[in-house]
Design a protein around this motif. Structure first.
Motif, PDB file in Angstrom:
ATOM      1  N   TYR A 183     -11.544 -45.769 -61.585  1.00 43.67           N
ATOM      2  CA  TYR A 183     -12.152 -45.936 -62.915  1.00 43.67           C
ATOM      3  C   TYR A 183     -12.668 -44.611 -63.475  1.00 43.67           C
ATOM      4  N   TYR A 184     -12.762 -43.594 -62.664  1.00 37.68           N
ATOM      5  CA  TYR A 184     -13.227 -42.297 -63.129  1.00 37.68           C
ATOM      6  C   TYR A 184     -12.080 -41.391 -63.567  1.00 37.68           C
ATOM      7  N   MET A 185     -10.855 -41.867 -63.434  1.00 45.27           N
ATOM      8  CA  MET A 185      -9.700 -41.065 -63.801  1.00 45.27           C
ATOM      9  C   MET A 185      -9.450 -41.141 -65.296  1.00 45.27           C
ATOM     10  N   ILE A 190      -4.129 -42.874 -65.127  1.00 45.04           N
ATOM     11  CA  ILE A 190      -4.006 -44.281 -64.743  1.00 45.04           C
ATOM     12  C   ILE A 190      -2.692 -44.865 -65.257  1.00 45.04           C
ATOM     13  N   GLU A 191      -2.302 -44.482 -66.448  1.00 43.07           N
ATOM     14  CA  GLU A 191      -1.024 -44.944 -66.993  1.00 43.07           C
ATOM     15  C   GLU A 191       0.139 -44.431 -66.165  1.00 43.07           C
ATOM     16  N   ALA A 226     -23.047 -40.373 -73.408  1.00 38.80           N
ATOM     17  CA  ALA A 226     -21.655 -40.082 -73.769  1.00 38.80           C
ATOM     18  C   ALA A 226     -20.641 -40.766 -72.854  1.00 38.80           C
ATOM     19  N   ALA A 227     -21.096 -41.371 -71.766  1.00 36.92           N
ATOM     20  CA  ALA A 227     -20.176 -42.001 -70.814  1.00 36.92           C
ATOM     21  C   ALA A 227     -19.558 -43.250 -71.435  1.00 36.92           C
ATOM     22  N   LYS A 228     -18.247 -43.405 -71.234  1.00 37.06           N
ATOM     23  CA  LYS A 228     -17.536 -44.553 -71.778  1.00 37.06           C
ATOM     24  C   LYS A 228     -17.624 -45.772 -70.847  1.00 37.06           C
ATOM     25  N   GLN A 229     -17.736 -45.503 -69.550  1.00 34.59           N
ATOM     26  CA  GLN A 229     -17.719 -46.602 -68.589  1.00 34.59           C
ATOM     27  C   GLN A 229     -18.664 -46.262 -67.442  1.00 34.59           C
ATOM     28  N   ALA A 230     -19.358 -47.241 -66.952  1.00 32.42           N
ATOM     29  CA  ALA A 230     -20.302 -47.040 -65.858  1.00 32.42           C
ATOM     30  C   ALA A 230     -19.960 -48.009 -64.733  1.00 32.42           C
ATOM     31  N   GLY A 319      -2.203 -51.912 -65.648  1.00 31.59           N
ATOM     32  CA  GLY A 319      -2.969 -51.773 -66.885  1.00 31.59           C
ATOM     33  C   GLY A 319      -3.986 -50.660 -66.785  1.00 31.59           C
ATOM     34  N   LYS A 320      -5.256 -50.980 -67.129  1.00 30.47           N
ATOM     35  CA  LYS A 320      -6.315 -49.978 -67.106  1.00 30.47           C
ATOM     36  C   LYS A 320      -7.145 -50.012 -65.828  1.00 30.47           C
TER      37      LYS A 320
END
Length: 871
Positions: A183-185, A190-191, A226-230, A319-320
């Motif tokens: 998830y940090y990539m 990831i794609e 600013a982080a998109k995902q935690a 996927g993601k």
């Protein structure tokens, strides 16, 4: 900012802490654990996962799963899909190198070969990574196991995607060190990794874990807007559980205020001698090792200073993110997942995996290799031969110069390739196996062909009548044999002469004849012993006794003793069996023409110095020399015609006495020359014909499986069956009856005969015990004289037996009967009297004879014969 090593030294020296938590990687932990060992302070790491650190010091505690805990899950994936070759890409650091021994051992246990190892340093440039990838793309293997850190892993997959290594047919498996940070990539990475498989320790969901993640995300986003995902990684959960375990242990041993100061800059790295010995550290270490509780990451349970291994998830990058496709545990292997009840650790039955999407967005399982590379066809070498071309034959059209390859092995190989679950383009290339001068070297033709496959310069495989040998298997891999093995001896046939004057002896072999004669004499002797004392017909001069013994088994004379009747009855039973068997065997011989080999024993060929033949360039030379043949006795043959001509000539006329060839060719040869030759003797064990591939080729397993499928069909069911049925040497020898077949009846009659003799001797000894005792106890005579006296006593008539006690008859008649003309003692004649009188000297009453001496005057003699008759 001071380094973690400096901070740890300061904490141990100045602050005098009782435990240190947090060496983040294996390199840091290797140095800090030495400090902890010197000062007896526990060093606890929740992120250093190298297996090599475990046994260096008892004061190092690994609260993260060691990297080698996941090798079982990775090897199980390889085994489940039956991939035979693997390429390993790993980081050239303590983190990467520490996993290699365990990973190699795990692959070896499942018979998977490591085709290539690519070690990438932390300082590797993009060009270095591309060079490695281009090197791997030229190889056959398409299964890659990646053990890299996050920074190297993302760069590797981005480059691999760019050169087409994440398309259909490729397999990528990543370890938990990379899978945990998916998830940090970057989204582009990831794609690029779509279809990649990975393993990661399985964390069971709980209310405490869900609550913690919510609070952690809230805190993380507040500190990092600013982080998109935690997403918290498993290392964060291990860190949380580690602190809880340390707090519980500290409370247990009475440490109230553990001090951790990470901002102290007063460090003296060079002075290690000033470190003091912690008094609380050993107690704290023991308390930590005994601490057990259910944490956020699962069961916190330390075994030998490391976290107990748990189940692993098998994840598929789709996927993601990722999707779980299986669960692995050491006790149950791979399964789709746990039961609905999370407390139950057993597995659901059924398939091991859920549906997997592989690179190239395909659901078909990749075969794990690609042959040939760059669209070339597989180059198959076939031997060019002059003769014995039933299995492989190479013909070249003189007009078009086109090559035509045919034969049994070619047909089987074509069928096998057609039975594979995938298309495999190939083409045949003739291999000139040299001139006849190289035939002196055993197996030189085919050894050269096999060696060319080993080099992989001009040929990728070989097909033909190539025998599997131990020496060749050292250089290449063979498939399962498609034709039976063994070396057979072929010799000319001769027909038995039924007009021979000795034909009547052949129904029984020599041992059976001798045994029959021996029991014939034994039976006659036994009956003579049993009847001699009671039957006048068995008395007379010595020549009469010898003739009687030899004649009685064939005569119809009557016997008077019950023991003799039993012996005769059993003997007649044996004679009936022998005579009927002899008659049947002789009739068969006279009615059916029998075939015999000119020679049936290899040792006879060796001792006579006969020449024997073998195929040019075959490895049979070594086998023949091992039997005892000299090199001068071996003559190579090229074609069936040459072999036929040499066998007809024979060894004395410059030919050969026998020809040795593999069983499949021997069968075909006998079919073509039916009635002229036959296979004799034992078959000398060898492996059969197999297809040749380079060492470690992944095609071997698939082709071997296809061979089984093809050979089970009816198409090649008659491959090893001759069209001409010729009896072998064993069936020829069986035309004469053997002693083995009649061993039972001979044992029966022998036991009965000996038993009857023993019973008779026992009865004789018992009836005459007083008289024998007197003769034996006579000290004035020698042993030989005593034996002579016993034999003389036994030779006399048994007057107490039935023939001599028939009732009231005149004394003269009984005496005359006892003294019939021609009857004499076996050992001595009765003494003659000098009296000139004629007539009876004394008589006995009609009731029986007494102990007196009866004298009978022979009317034809001037002397009187005196016969002493004991009472």
């Amino acid at each position: 900012m001071p380094s973690p090593v400096q901070i740890s030294l300061d904490l141990l020296k100045d602050v005098e802490v009782d435990a240190i938590v947090g060496p983040q990687n294996s390199a840091q932990a290797n140095f800090i654990m030495d400090l902890g060992n010197r000062s007896h302070v526990p060093i606890i790491s929740f992120s250093a996962t190298s297996p090599s650190m475990l046994s260096q010091t008892p004061y190092f505690i690994q609260t993260a799963l060691s990297d080698d805990a996941q090798v079982g899950a990775i090897s199980s994936i390889i085994k489940a899909f039956q991939w035979r070759q693997v390429t390993i890409i790993y980081e050239d650091t303590d983190y990467g190198n520490g996993l290699m021994p365990s990973l190699c051992t795990a692959f070896q246990d499942i018979n998977a070969q490591i085709a290539y190892r690519s070690h990438i340093p932390l300082s590797a440039t993009d060009d270095f990574i591309l060079t490695e990838l281009y090197n791997m793309i030229t190889m056959q293997t398409r299964v890659f196991v990646v053990h890299l850190s996050l920074s190297l892993g993302t760069r590797l997959f981005w480059k691999a995607k760019g050169i087409g290594m994440l398309r259909e047919g490729y397999v990528w498996i990543i370890t938990d060190g990379l899978m945990d940070f998916i998830y940090y990539m970057d989204s582009r990475v990831i794609e690029a990794m779509q279809g990649v498989l990975g393993v990661r320790p399985r964390i069971r969901r709980s209310k405490e874990l869900d609550s913690f993640e919510v609070r952690w995300r809230r805190k993380f986003l507040q500190d990092n807007p600013a982080a998109k995902q935690a997403e918290i990684s498993i290392f964060g959960l291990w860190a949380y559980d580690t602190v809880w375990a340390l707090a519980m242990a500290a409370e247990k041993v009475g440490v109230k205020e553990p001090v951790i100061n990470l901002d102290n800059n007063r460090i003296n790295v060079t002075n290690l001698s000033s470190l003091g010995i912690s008094q609380t550290g050993p107690k704290l270490l023991g308390a930590i090792l005994e601490t057990r509780f259910l944490g956020l990451s699962g069961e916190f349970d330390l075994v030998n200073g490391r976290l107990r291994p748990s189940a692993f998830q098998i994840l598929n990058v789709i996927g993601k993110g990722e999707r779980e496709v299986g669960i692995w545990t050491q006790s149950h292997g791979i399964s789709k997942g746990f039961h609905t009840n999370e407390a139950d650790s057993s597995f659901n039955p059924g398939e091991s995996f859920r549906a997997i999407v592989w690179p190239g967005e395909t659901t078909f399982v990749p075969k794990g290799w690609e042959i040939p590379v760059s669209g070339k066809k597989l180059r198959i070498a076939v031997p060019v031969k002059r003769g014995f071309t039933d299995f492989v034959k190479v013909e070249i059209d003189p007009l078009t110069n086109a090559t035509k390859v045919s034969g049994i092995s070619i047909d089987i190989f074509d069928s096998v390739i057609g039975a594979l679950p995938y298309a495999l383009p190939y083409e045949y290339h003739p291999f000139e196996i040299g001139d006849d001068s190289s035939a002196a070297k055993p197996g030189s033709y085919y050894n050269d062909l096999v060696y060319q496959v080993y080099l992989q310069r001009d040929y990728d495989a070989a097909v033909g009548d190539i025998t599997i040998t131990a020496n060749r298997s050292s250089y290449v891999d063979f498939t399962l044999p498609f034709a039976e093995g063994g070396v057979s001896m072929i010799v000319p046939i001769k027909y038995e002469d039924t007009d021979s004057i000795w034909t009547f002896l052949k129904p029984l072999n020599m041992k059976l004849w001798l045994a029959s004669i021996a029991f014939f004499i034994l039976t006659g002797f036994a009956v003579w012993v049993l009847e001699h004392r009671i039957d006048p017909a068995f008395r007379g001069p010595p020549s009469h006794h010898v003739g009687l013994i030899l004649w009685f088994p064939l005569s119809g004379m009557k016997v008077k003793s019950n023991l003799a009747r039993l012996v005769v009855a059993v003997w007649l039973f044996v004679v009936l069996i022998l005579s009927s068997s002899y008659t049947a065997s002789l009739s068969s011989r006279l009615m059916v023409q029998r075939l015999q080999p000119t020679v049936s024993d290899v040792n006879l060929l060796i001792s006579n110095g006969d020449y024997v033949g073998h195929l040019y360039g075959s490895f049979f030379v070594d086998i023949l020399k091992g039997m005892g043949f000299e090199q001068s006795q071996l003559k190579p043959q090229n074609t069936q015609e040459e072999c036929d001509e040499a066998l007809l000539k024979g060894s004395k006329n410059g030919g050969i006495s026998a020809f040795f060839h593999s069983v499949p060719y021997a069968t075909i040869f006998l079919s073509e020359y039916c009635g002229k030759y036959m296979a004799v003797g034992p078959i000398y064990r060898t492996e059969g014909f197999g297809f040749v591939f380079p060492k470690g080729s992944p095609l071997v397993a698939d082709v071997s499986h296809a061979i089984i499928t093809v050979m089970e069909g009816k198409k090649y069911a008659d491959l090893s069956q001759s069209k001409c049925t010729i009896p072998d040497s064993n069936s020829i020898n069986s035309t004469s009856l053997t002693l083995q077949s009649f061993r039972g009846v001979f044992m029966f009659t022998g036991c009965v005969t000996v038993l009857c003799l023993l019973v008779y001797l026992a009865k004789y000894t018992y009836d005459n015990k007083d008289h024998l005792k007197i003769m034996i106890s006579d000290s004035s005579t020698t042993t030989w004289s005593r034996l002579y006296a016993i034999c003389r006593h036994w030779d006399q008539r048994d007057l107490s037996s039935y023939p001599f006690s028939r009732g009231k008859e005149s004394n003269l008649e009984r005496v005359l009967e006892l003294n019939d003309v021609g009857d004499s003692s076996l050992f001595t004649d009765a003494p003659l009297s000098n009296s000139n009188s004629i007539g009876m000297a004394s008589t006995q009453s009609e009731e029986g004879l007494d102990d007196a001496t009866d004298e009978v005057v022979d009317p034809n003699s001037e002397d009187m014969v005196v016969v002493q008759i004991p009472g």
